[in-house]
Design a protein around this motif. Structure first.
Motif, short mmCIF file in Angstrom:
data_model
loop_
_atom_site.label_atom_id
_atom_site.label_comp_id
_atom_site.label_asym_id
_atom_site.label_seq_id
_atom_site.Cartn_x
_atom_site.Cartn_y
_atom_site.Cartn_z
N VAL A 114 10.44 36.27 -32.89
CA VAL A 114 10.18 35.61 -33.09
C VAL A 114 9.22 34.69 -33.11
N GLU A 115 8.73 34.88 -31.32
CA GLU A 115 7.86 34.42 -30.43
C GLU A 115 6.48 35.64 -31.24
N MET A 116 6.63 36.75 -31.87
CA MET A 116 5.37 37.05 -32.08
C MET A 116 4.89 36.87 -33.18
N ARG A 117 6.18 36.82 -33.79
CA ARG A 117 6.09 36.23 -35.34
C ARG A 117 4.65 34.55 -35.68
N LEU A 118 5.48 34.25 -34.58
CA LEU A 118 4.56 32.04 -34.54
C LEU A 118 2.88 32.70 -33.79
N VAL A 119 2.90 33.86 -32.88
CA VAL A 119 1.50 35.03 -32.67
C VAL A 119 0.72 34.81 -33.85
N ALA A 120 1.20 36.08 -34.65
CA ALA A 120 0.80 36.58 -35.17
C ALA A 120 0.67 35.39 -36.76
N LEU A 142 13.87 30.91 -40.12
CA LEU A 142 13.32 29.79 -40.26
C LEU A 142 14.53 28.83 -41.20
N ALA A 143 14.81 30.09 -42.31
CA ALA A 143 16.14 29.24 -43.10
C ALA A 143 17.46 29.04 -42.46
N SER A 144 17.46 29.47 -40.89
CA SER A 144 18.41 30.15 -40.18
C SER A 144 19.18 28.44 -40.23
N HIS A 145 20.68 27.27 -40.09
CA HIS A 145 20.62 26.71 -39.71
C HIS A 145 22.11 26.39 -38.46
N SER A 146 21.44 27.87 -38.22
CA SER A 146 22.05 27.66 -36.56
C SER A 146 20.31 26.90 -35.58
N ILE A 147 20.69 26.12 -34.71
CA ILE A 147 19.90 25.82 -33.73
C ILE A 147 19.95 27.00 -32.85
N PRO A 152 13.27 25.05 -32.86
CA PRO A 152 12.23 23.43 -33.16
C PRO A 152 10.71 24.13 -33.01
N ARG A 153 9.82 25.47 -32.48
CA ARG A 153 9.04 25.51 -32.56
C ARG A 153 9.05 26.61 -33.85
N LEU A 154 9.62 27.05 -34.05
CA LEU A 154 9.25 27.62 -35.66
C LEU A 154 9.20 26.70 -36.55
N ARG A 155 10.03 25.88 -36.75
CA ARG A 155 10.19 24.52 -37.75
C ARG A 155 8.47 23.83 -37.82
N TYR A 156 8.56 23.52 -36.41
CA TYR A 156 7.49 23.26 -36.40
C TYR A 156 5.65 23.62 -36.52
N ALA A 157 5.29 24.88 -36.74
CA ALA A 157 4.61 25.74 -36.33
C ALA A 157 4.31 25.93 -38.13
N TYR A 158 5.98 25.77 -38.82
CA TYR A 158 5.42 25.71 -40.21
C TYR A 158 5.84 24.45 -41.10
N LYS A 177 13.59 18.58 -39.93
CA LYS A 177 14.44 20.00 -39.21
C LYS A 177 13.51 20.13 -38.08
N ALA A 178 12.27 19.62 -37.75
CA ALA A 178 11.80 20.21 -36.15
C ALA A 178 12.68 19.03 -35.08
N LEU A 179 12.26 17.72 -35.44
CA LEU A 179 12.39 16.78 -34.90
C LEU A 179 14.08 17.33 -34.43
N GLU A 180 14.86 17.40 -35.56
CA GLU A 180 16.19 17.17 -35.64
C GLU A 180 17.25 18.84 -34.57
N ALA A 181 16.49 19.67 -34.41
CA ALA A 181 16.36 20.36 -33.69
C ALA A 181 16.31 20.24 -32.56
N ASP A 182 15.19 19.34 -32.37
CA ASP A 182 14.29 19.90 -30.84
C ASP A 182 14.98 18.49 -29.69
N LYS A 183 15.90 18.16 -28.68
CA LYS A 183 17.38 18.09 -28.58
C LYS A 183 16.66 17.40 -26.81
N ASP A 184 14.89 18.16 -26.59
CA ASP A 184 14.35 18.59 -25.70
C ASP A 184 12.89 17.63 -25.15
N GLY A 185 13.02 17.68 -26.42
CA GLY A 185 11.71 16.81 -26.92
C GLY A 185 10.22 17.96 -26.45
#
Length: 236
Positions: A114-120, A142-147, A152-158, A177-185
């Protein structure tokens, strides 16, 4: 590689300081990493820590050299994404993209992939290929409902890529959606949503302080006016 006990303790103390300071004071963390590096440059963990400290202070060429040294010592591929991101930092997104297609990526765990996908995707954006960046981020993760930690970073980048492409409604949805997953800010998704909705934040404390600071000047001006008119305090 093993170190004499006293030396090992000195190195460990410096590495602890690197880990403690790297987010709040990266320059200080970098200074500690250099000490550890002078003490034990042949220890892979020291080279890795030095790499992350250099990366945090945007010394990308130095960080890349340290990550490569650590990888040579361990044979591990886990630093591959951050090495690719160093190439981006050095203004070489094409090299980052080339690394995204190397066999090492298949050896990464899910978080690393996932990190490599973000970098790419970031490299695509560096090259002005915003639509390709959006496609790069579209994935089962990205499509998964699993947190997961990376969600958060993947959804935010998208969301950010969608916004750059002018797709504001979709961007708002994905910032949400990024905010929903981002419990740690870990992202500023809430601020980005507020910006899209035209919400402006006012620093009430700062305004109060300004008014307090202006009060003595206003009082002085009033006193000067009274003096000019011959007024005295307490008189009508």
């Amino acid at each position: 590689m093993s170190l004499p006990k006293t030396l090992a303790e000195d190195v460990a103390r410096n590495l602890v300081m690197v880990a403690r300071l790297i987010d709040e004071d990266p320059e200080e963390a970098y200074a500690y990493s250099r000490i550890a590096l002078r003490l034990a440059s042949r220890v892979a963990a020291v080279r890795e820590a030095a790499g992350f400290a250099a990366y945090a202070t945007q010394r990308y060429a130095e960080a890349l050299a340290e990550f490569r040294a650590s990888r040579r010592m361990t044979g591990s591929v886990e630093l591959w994404p951050v090495m690719a991101d160093c190439e981006r930092g050095l203004g070489r997104p094409e090299r980052a993209m080339a690394m995204a297609g190397e066999p090492e990526v298949q050896k990464l765990d899910k978080a690393g992939q996932v990190e490599m996908r973000l970098v790419a995707a970031g490299a695509r954006r560096d090259m002005g290929q915003i639509d390709a960046a959006i496609v790069t981020l579209q994935s089962p993760e990205l499509a998964s409902h699993s947190i997961q930690p990376w969600t958060p970073r993947l959804r935010y980048a998208y969301a950010d890529a969608l916004l750059e492409a002018g797709r504001e409604d979709e961007a708002r949805e994905w910032f949400g959606k990024a905010l929903e997953a981002d419990k740690d800010g870990s992202t500023d998704a809430s601020d980005r949503l507020a910006e899209l909705d035209g919400v402006e934040f006012v620093d009430a404390l700062g305004d109060d302080e300004d008014e307090t600071a202006d009060a003595p000047e206003a009082a002085t001006a009033d006193a000067a006016d009274r003096d000019e008119r011959g007024d005295e305090p307490g008189k009508d």
